[in-house]
Motif scaffolding. Structure first.
Motif, PDB file in Angstrom:
ATOM      1  N   GLY A   8      85.311 -14.657  46.523  1.00  0.00           N
ATOM      2  CA  GLY A   8      84.989 -16.061  46.740  1.00  0.00           C
ATOM      3  C   GLY A   8      84.685 -16.763  45.437  1.00  0.00           C
ATOM      4  N   PRO A   9      83.962 -17.871  45.516  1.00  0.00           N
ATOM      5  CA  PRO A   9      83.686 -18.666  44.322  1.00  0.00           C
ATOM      6  C   PRO A   9      83.021 -17.878  43.189  1.00  0.00           C
ATOM      7  CG  PRO A   9      83.069 -19.899  46.269  1.00  0.00           C
ATOM      8  CD  PRO A   9      83.429 -18.504  46.723  1.00  0.00           C
ATOM      9  N   ALA A  10      82.157 -16.935  43.526  1.00  0.00           N
ATOM     10  CA  ALA A  10      81.450 -16.163  42.489  1.00  0.00           C
ATOM     11  C   ALA A  10      82.395 -15.314  41.649  1.00  0.00           C
ATOM     12  CB  ALA A  10      80.371 -15.290  43.117  1.00  0.00           C
ATOM     13  N   SER A  11      83.598 -15.064  42.149  1.00  0.00           N
ATOM     14  CA  SER A  11      84.552 -14.275  41.369  1.00  0.00           C
ATOM     15  C   SER A  11      84.990 -15.014  40.101  1.00  0.00           C
ATOM     16  CB  SER A  11      85.768 -13.900  42.217  1.00  0.00           C
ATOM     17  OG  SER A  11      86.533 -15.048  42.547  1.00  0.00           O
ATOM     18  N   TYR A  12      84.784 -16.317  40.065  1.00  0.00           N
ATOM     19  CA  TYR A  12      85.126 -17.116  38.887  1.00  0.00           C
ATOM     20  C   TYR A  12      84.037 -17.067  37.812  1.00  0.00           C
ATOM     21  CZ  TYR A  12      88.986 -19.466  41.319  1.00  0.00           C
ATOM     22  OH  TYR A  12      90.152 -19.747  41.962  1.00  0.00           O
ATOM     23  N   PHE A  13      82.848 -16.630  38.143  1.00  0.00           N
ATOM     24  CA  PHE A  13      81.711 -16.743  37.228  1.00  0.00           C
ATOM     25  C   PHE A  13      81.917 -16.074  35.870  1.00  0.00           C
ATOM     26  CE2 PHE A  13      78.312 -17.592  40.735  1.00  0.00           C
ATOM     27  CZ  PHE A  13      78.953 -18.772  41.058  1.00  0.00           C
ATOM     28  N   PRO A  14      82.433 -14.851  35.800  1.00  0.00           N
ATOM     29  CA  PRO A  14      82.635 -14.255  34.470  1.00  0.00           C
ATOM     30  C   PRO A  14      83.580 -15.089  33.597  1.00  0.00           C
ATOM     31  CG  PRO A  14      82.760 -12.557  36.147  1.00  0.00           C
ATOM     32  CD  PRO A  14      82.734 -13.877  36.869  1.00  0.00           C
ATOM     33  N   SER A  15      84.616 -15.617  34.195  1.00  0.00           N
ATOM     34  CA  SER A  15      85.571 -16.445  33.457  1.00  0.00           C
ATOM     35  C   SER A  15      84.922 -17.755  33.010  1.00  0.00           C
ATOM     36  CB  SER A  15      86.798 -16.730  34.322  1.00  0.00           C
ATOM     37  OG  SER A  15      87.690 -17.582  33.640  1.00  0.00           O
ATOM     38  N   ILE A  16      84.109 -18.335  33.852  1.00  0.00           N
ATOM     39  CA  ILE A  16      83.412 -19.581  33.498  1.00  0.00           C
ATOM     40  C   ILE A  16      82.509 -19.341  32.293  1.00  0.00           C
ATOM     41  CG2 ILE A  16      81.644 -21.225  34.286  1.00  0.00           C
ATOM     42  CD1 ILE A  16      82.901 -20.908  37.130  1.00  0.00           C
TER      43      ILE A  16
END
Length: 69
Positions: A8-16
């Motif tokens: 979900g959305p949290a999967s983007y966190f490392p990239s952010i």
């Protein structure tokens, strides 16, 4: 899905964090400070215009924040 896998959305966190050099907690605090009645798309547009985030990253932050409320 394997245990410990983020989806979900949290999967983007490392990239952010890699892309913009700020912890996700800072981005989520900025989103939380927006008016409570602001539409999802307006908050996404603000992150893109004011902070230079890409659409997917901005959308992930807003979606995650709203899901936590």
């Amino acid at each position: 899905m394997p245990e410990g896998t983020v989806s979900g959305p949290a999967s983007y966190f490392p990239s952010i964090e890699r892309t913009y050099g700020r912890p996700v907690e800072e981005w989520l605090a900025l989103v939380a400070a927006r008016p409570a009645d602001e539409k999802h798309a307006a908050t996404v547009a603000w992150l893109k215009a004011e902070h230079g985030l890409g659409h997917g990253h901005a959308n992930a932050l807003v979606a995650y924040h709203r899901a936590q409320r």
